[in-house]
Write a protein that holds these residues in place. Structure first.
Motif, mmCIF file in Angstrom:
data_model
loop_
_atom_site.group_PDB
_atom_site.id
_atom_site.type_symbol
_atom_site.label_atom_id
_atom_site.label_comp_id
_atom_site.label_asym_id
_atom_site.label_seq_id
_atom_site.Cartn_x
_atom_site.Cartn_y
_atom_site.Cartn_z
ATOM 1 N N ALA A 127 0.830 -1.208 0.000
ATOM 2 C CA ALA A 127 0.000 0.000 0.000
ATOM 3 C C ALA A 127 0.866 1.260 0.000
ATOM 4 N N TYR A 128 1.961 1.228 0.747
ATOM 5 C CA TYR A 128 2.873 2.366 0.786
ATOM 6 C C TYR A 128 3.537 2.577 -0.578
ATOM 7 N N ALA A 129 3.893 1.493 -1.258
ATOM 8 C CA ALA A 129 4.505 1.610 -2.586
ATOM 9 C C ALA A 129 3.515 2.192 -3.588
ATOM 10 N N ILE A 130 2.244 1.822 -3.475
ATOM 11 C CA ILE A 130 1.223 2.385 -4.360
ATOM 12 C C ILE A 130 1.095 3.886 -4.127
ATOM 13 N N GLN A 131 1.082 4.280 -2.882
ATOM 14 C CA GLN A 131 0.981 5.709 -2.551
ATOM 15 C C GLN A 131 2.196 6.476 -3.066
ATOM 16 N N GLN A 132 3.381 5.892 -2.925
ATOM 17 C CA GLN A 132 4.601 6.551 -3.383
ATOM 18 C C GLN A 132 4.634 6.672 -4.905
ATOM 19 N N ARG A 164 13.294 4.503 -3.556
ATOM 20 C CA ARG A 164 13.825 5.255 -4.694
ATOM 21 C C ARG A 164 14.612 4.388 -5.670
ATOM 22 N N ASP A 165 15.366 3.405 -5.190
ATOM 23 C CA ASP A 165 16.175 2.583 -6.094
ATOM 24 C C ASP A 165 15.327 1.781 -7.076
ATOM 25 N N GLY A 166 14.134 1.376 -6.672
ATOM 26 C CA GLY A 166 13.267 0.591 -7.544
ATOM 27 C C GLY A 166 12.235 1.418 -8.278
ATOM 28 N N ILE A 201 7.735 -3.126 -5.427
ATOM 29 C CA ILE A 201 7.259 -3.316 -4.052
ATOM 30 C C ILE A 201 8.381 -3.961 -3.243
ATOM 31 N N PRO A 202 8.792 -3.341 -2.151
ATOM 32 C CA PRO A 202 9.797 -3.975 -1.288
ATOM 33 C C PRO A 202 9.221 -5.273 -0.716
ATOM 34 N N LYS A 203 10.062 -6.279 -0.573
ATOM 35 C CA LYS A 203 9.550 -7.560 -0.102
ATOM 36 C C LYS A 203 10.291 -8.028 1.138
ATOM 37 N N ILE A 204 9.552 -8.704 1.991
ATOM 38 C CA ILE A 204 10.118 -9.260 3.215
ATOM 39 C C ILE A 204 10.653 -10.663 2.952
ATOM 40 N N ILE A 205 9.864 -11.462 2.242
ATOM 41 C CA ILE A 205 10.252 -12.840 1.930
ATOM 42 C C ILE A 205 10.926 -12.828 0.565
ATOM 43 N N PRO A 206 12.198 -13.181 0.490
ATOM 44 C CA PRO A 206 12.944 -12.999 -0.761
ATOM 45 C C PRO A 206 12.485 -13.878 -1.926
ATOM 46 N N TRP A 207 11.880 -15.019 -1.674
ATOM 47 C CA TRP A 207 11.542 -15.918 -2.773
ATOM 48 C C TRP A 207 10.149 -15.658 -3.341
ATOM 49 N N ASP A 260 7.981 -12.961 -5.486
ATOM 50 C CA ASP A 260 8.113 -11.765 -6.320
ATOM 51 C C ASP A 260 6.744 -11.123 -6.532
ATOM 52 N N PHE A 261 6.730 -9.817 -6.529
ATOM 53 C CA PHE A 261 5.510 -9.057 -6.757
ATOM 54 C C PHE A 261 5.677 -8.238 -8.019
ATOM 55 N N ALA A 262 4.579 -8.021 -8.714
ATOM 56 C CA ALA A 262 4.611 -7.188 -9.910
ATOM 57 C C ALA A 262 4.805 -5.734 -9.483
ATOM 58 N N PRO A 263 5.552 -4.961 -10.261
ATOM 59 C CA PRO A 263 5.732 -3.554 -9.901
ATOM 60 C C PRO A 263 4.423 -2.773 -10.045
ATOM 61 N N ILE A 264 4.324 -1.704 -9.309
ATOM 62 C CA ILE A 264 3.144 -0.843 -9.303
ATOM 63 C C ILE A 264 3.361 0.290 -10.303
ATOM 64 N N GLU A 265 2.367 0.584 -11.104
ATOM 65 C CA GLU A 265 2.438 1.709 -12.040
ATOM 66 C C GLU A 265 1.291 2.664 -11.770
ATOM 67 N N ARG A 266 1.630 3.934 -11.716
ATOM 68 C CA ARG A 266 0.630 4.981 -11.558
ATOM 69 C C ARG A 266 0.956 6.097 -12.545
ATOM 70 N N SER A 267 -0.077 6.654 -13.143
ATOM 71 C CA SER A 267 0.091 7.747 -14.114
ATOM 72 C C SER A 267 -0.661 8.971 -13.639
ATOM 73 N N ALA A 268 -0.161 10.113 -14.057
ATOM 74 C CA ALA A 268 -0.821 11.389 -13.738
ATOM 75 C C ALA A 268 -0.688 12.310 -14.946
ATOM 76 N N THR A 269 -1.726 13.069 -15.174
ATOM 77 C CA THR A 269 -1.739 14.039 -16.271
ATOM 78 C C THR A 269 -2.079 15.401 -15.691
ATOM 79 N N MET A 270 -1.270 16.404 -16.052
ATOM 80 C CA MET A 270 -1.489 17.771 -15.573
ATOM 81 C C MET A 270 -1.588 18.701 -16.775
ATOM 82 N N PRO A 271 -2.456 19.702 -16.697
ATOM 83 C CA PRO A 271 -2.558 20.654 -17.805
ATOM 84 C C PRO A 271 -1.329 21.573 -17.828
ATOM 85 N N ARG A 272 -0.912 21.911 -19.008
ATOM 86 C CA ARG A 272 0.260 22.802 -19.143
ATOM 87 C C ARG A 272 -0.160 24.254 -18.931
ATOM 88 N N ASP A 273 0.782 25.029 -18.430
ATOM 89 C CA ASP A 273 0.526 26.463 -18.208
ATOM 90 C C ASP A 273 0.542 27.218 -19.505
#
Length: 137
Positions: free
Chosen positions: A55-60, A93-95, A116-122, A124-137
């Motif tokens: 959840a923290y990785a999604i927010q970040q 930040r590294d990932g 997503i940082p993982k506790i159990i090394p074996w 694997d989780f799919a990476p999280i993707e989030r997109s944002a669109t902002m209007p240009r000035d």
């Protein structure tokens, strides 16, 4: 034989005399049950921590994409990729990868991909993707 029956009857009539022996047999039962249940408690704790990290990785990822899109929407405000990476926590930040879409003249779009940082090394989780669109000035 009659004497043995009388002794047994006397023993049954005096329960205080036999209490210590019965309690002594059950003495470690609670500890054994707790030790048997402990792995399940640890597993549940690890799962809860892992879900919190996801959840923290999604927010970040959302924060990074919004920051990069906001910087890209302003003319000559700086490097949007660097700003998006700076908005993410150090231990994530590294990932983190941020890409800017070609976009149009009236909008800036950024996509952040966070591992997503993982506790159990074996596991694997799919990476999280989030997109944002902002209007240009």
């Amino acid at each position: 034989m009659l004497a043995a029956v009388e002794r047994e009857r006397d023993r049954v009539r005096r329960p205080g005399r036999d209490r210590g022996r019965v309690r002594g047999r059950d003495r470690g039962q609670t500890a054994v049950e707790y030790i048997g249940f402990l792995p399940f408690l640890i597993l549940i704790g690890i799962v809860v921590i892992q879900l919190g990290m996801a959840a923290y990785a999604i927010q970040q990822a959302g924060t990074a994409s919004r920051t990069a899109a906001r910087i890209a929407s302003h003319n000559n405000a700086g490097d949007p990729v660097a700003a998006g990476r700076a908005a993410v926590s150090d231990w994530i930040r590294d990932g983190t990868q941020i890409s800017m879409a070609g976009g149009s003249y009236d909008a800036a779009k950024a996509t952040a991909r966070v591992e997503i940082p993982k506790i159990i090394p074996w596991i694997d989780f799919a990476p999280i993707e989030r997109s944002a669109t902002m209007p240009r000035d």
